[in-house]
Every structure is written in structure tokens, then in C-alpha cells.
Scaffold this active site. Sequence first.
Site, PDB file in Angstrom:
ATOM      1  N   ASP A  84       0.864  -1.168   0.000  1.00 21.57           N
ATOM      2  CA  ASP A  84       0.000   0.000   0.000  1.00 21.57           C
ATOM      3  C   ASP A  84       0.913   1.234   0.000  1.00 21.57           C
ATOM      4  O   ASP A  84       2.126   1.116   0.238  1.00 21.57           O
ATOM      5  CB  ASP A  84      -0.893  -0.029   1.243  1.00 21.57           C
ATOM      6  CG  ASP A  84      -1.858   1.136   1.297  1.00 21.57           C
ATOM      7  OD1 ASP A  84      -2.348   1.547   0.224  1.00 21.57           O
ATOM      8  OD2 ASP A  84      -2.111   1.647   2.404  1.00 21.57           O
ATOM      9  N   ASP A  86      -0.187   5.122   1.032  1.00 18.79           N
ATOM     10  CA  ASP A  86      -0.437   6.056   2.134  1.00 18.79           C
ATOM     11  C   ASP A  86      -0.370   5.320   3.467  1.00 18.79           C
ATOM     12  O   ASP A  86      -1.037   4.305   3.675  1.00 18.79           O
ATOM     13  CB  ASP A  86      -1.817   6.708   1.973  1.00 18.79           C
ATOM     14  CG  ASP A  86      -1.949   7.453   0.654  1.00 18.79           C
ATOM     15  OD1 ASP A  86      -0.965   8.054   0.218  1.00 18.79           O
ATOM     16  OD2 ASP A  86      -3.043   7.399   0.051  1.00 18.79           O
TER      17      ASP A  86
END
Length: 358
Positions: A84, A86
Site C-alpha cells: 500500500d 499512504d
Amino acid sequence: MAFNTISYASRRWFVRSRSLYNVLHRSGIPVIAQSSTKEKCLGGSVVLNGRAFSTLTINNKNIQEVKVDDTRDILFKYDTIMLDCDGVLWETDHVTQIPGIPQAMSGLRTAGKQILFVTNNSIPGRNALVDKFQQYGFKGSFEEIFTVSYAAAVYLKNVANIQGSIYAIGTPGMEFELKELGLKYFGFGPETEEPTRDNDKLLAMKLHDDVDAVLVGFDEYFDYIKMYKAASYLTKASCLYLATNKLEGGVMIGPNRRQPITAAMVQAVSVAAKREPTVVGKPDRHMYQCIQAMYPNIDRSRTLMVGDSVKADIGFAKEIGVDSALVLSGAASLATIEDNPGLEPDYVLQSLAVLGTS
């Protein structure tokens, strides 16, 4: 043998490792460490390649704590690392750097790992992320990036086979992905119609008659008129309703500052339209289908998903059948795991920086 007993409110967690106490403490959880000689405990250790690893038990599931000394043995199990962005590569404000990430990325590539970036953020296109990676001191190629906007474009073109127009609520990054795949769309940017609640003016607004899909992602220009148009197009039963994410509605970006994000906008349209969308972002498996189309030889038994969201990232890992690691550098804490039974990760670590050290 002495164990650390960690109490949190009415919950009681038992661990062998003192460093797990530090993880809890740094997560902002009020913890009390006590010494105990009881052999009956919820924590323990597991053995991998002849070495013992500390474990934490939450919701009756053993979760391995990954420390710097454990990295080589853990990564030996995996060929592909899905990341991922953020909260993993930078903080959830999309700006603040997380110490050690460039070194971690370099270490993972030196170890020969296949790296794929898998994000629910519908704001950037893949081109923008390539540039951002470079600005933050590491590399990532266009082909390694799977944004939710790209997944949406692939779904619209290859799965739904949309021939007409798409009314899109989103950002330039989403527009880039739709354009790349040659889709017909409109709706990006500020709304051109004047805000009004007057029924005569609303009825006088011209709507396109060839809209076959409504796509909703993050849009800083989201307003009443966009919601009205989306809900109106969706009165046609055959009009596809597609959303990039409906899990994450807001994120803290500073003290007393909470930013509404994608799910808040999707929910607004859903309530107005009295329809639920097809979701292409994590944890739904549509994202993985996009990945698999480009990388058909991925071995899921040797793949690790690393993220900061229990529901999106750990849920995605469980949906597609891969192992998962939760970083505590983003939106989640250990308390978040306990609040989501069934979504326990295989590993927990302070940040991705740990995995880049071997």
C-alpha cells in the site's frame, strides 16, 4: 520464565517480547507492563528456520512481531511484496516522509523481491506516483503500480464493456487512467452549473442521454449538483454504478483536522441514488484481477501484502489468499486489530523500514 503481561482497559494481551510493549506504547495505547512467572499466557513464540520469533495474540490469533533481526528469515518466505502507499511509504497526510523508507525499498530490491504498489487512493494516476516515488528517494515503474483508478478503468473497459459515456466524479489522476484506455467520459473538475435547490432550475439542467456508467472516487470539487447529476443518471437501471472505495470516509491530517475522503462521497451518492456501487478497490478482488492480468505467474503462497489499513489491506490479503503484514506507521494500531475480529494480520511491524533491513 518471566513474561510481559500487557493490560489495555478490559482487554489483556500477553507477549514474550519487551519490544511489543514498546510497539503498543508508541501506538498511543495506554499500557501497563507487569512481570509474571505464569507459564499460562496468550503470547509465545513460533519457530521459523530454526529461530524463535515473538508473537502477540489478539482475538485468539497469533501475530508475529517482525524486528530488524527477523527480516532475512521472514523475507525468505516471499518472492512478491505488495505495498500500500499512504501510511506505508509516507504518512497518511500524503506528504510527511517515514524515516528509513528509501533504504527499505533499496533493501527489498537488492534481495530480489518483486514489488507491486497497490493503493486505494484514487487521486494520483500511475504517472504521478512514478514521479512521487522518485521525489521520496526510491524507484517504482509504471508497470509496478496498481491504483484504484487504473483498476476502475480496466473494469469499465474490459469487464463491463462500457460503450457509452461515463459520468466521472474524480481527480486528474482518474481522468488520466480513463483516457489511457480510450474511454469516453466527462464530469471532472469544478461543476459548471450554478448551485441551486430550485426544482425548475434542476429540471432545466441538460443531462447526457448516453451515460452507461457513473464512477465515483475522491473529488475535491464534489458538491450538491454533482450528487444530483450522479443520482439522476443512476435512475436508469442499466447504468453501472462503480466506486473506487467505500471503506475509508475520513483521515486525520493534523490535530483536530479530519479530511473527508472517497467513501464519504460515495456514501452521499449512494443515499441520494438509493443504489449500492460495485467497488473495485481493496478489499475487493477486482484489484487483484488487474494485477493477475499483468502478472499471471504470481505465486500467492509466496506473496506478502503490506498495508496500514486492517479493513482494506488485511481484508484484501485474506480475500485473495496471501499473507499480510500490518504497519503501525499509518491509520491502524493494535487496538484496531482487536476491533476487527477475523482480520488479524500474519505480522505486525512498526514501519516498512523494518523489512528493508537484513
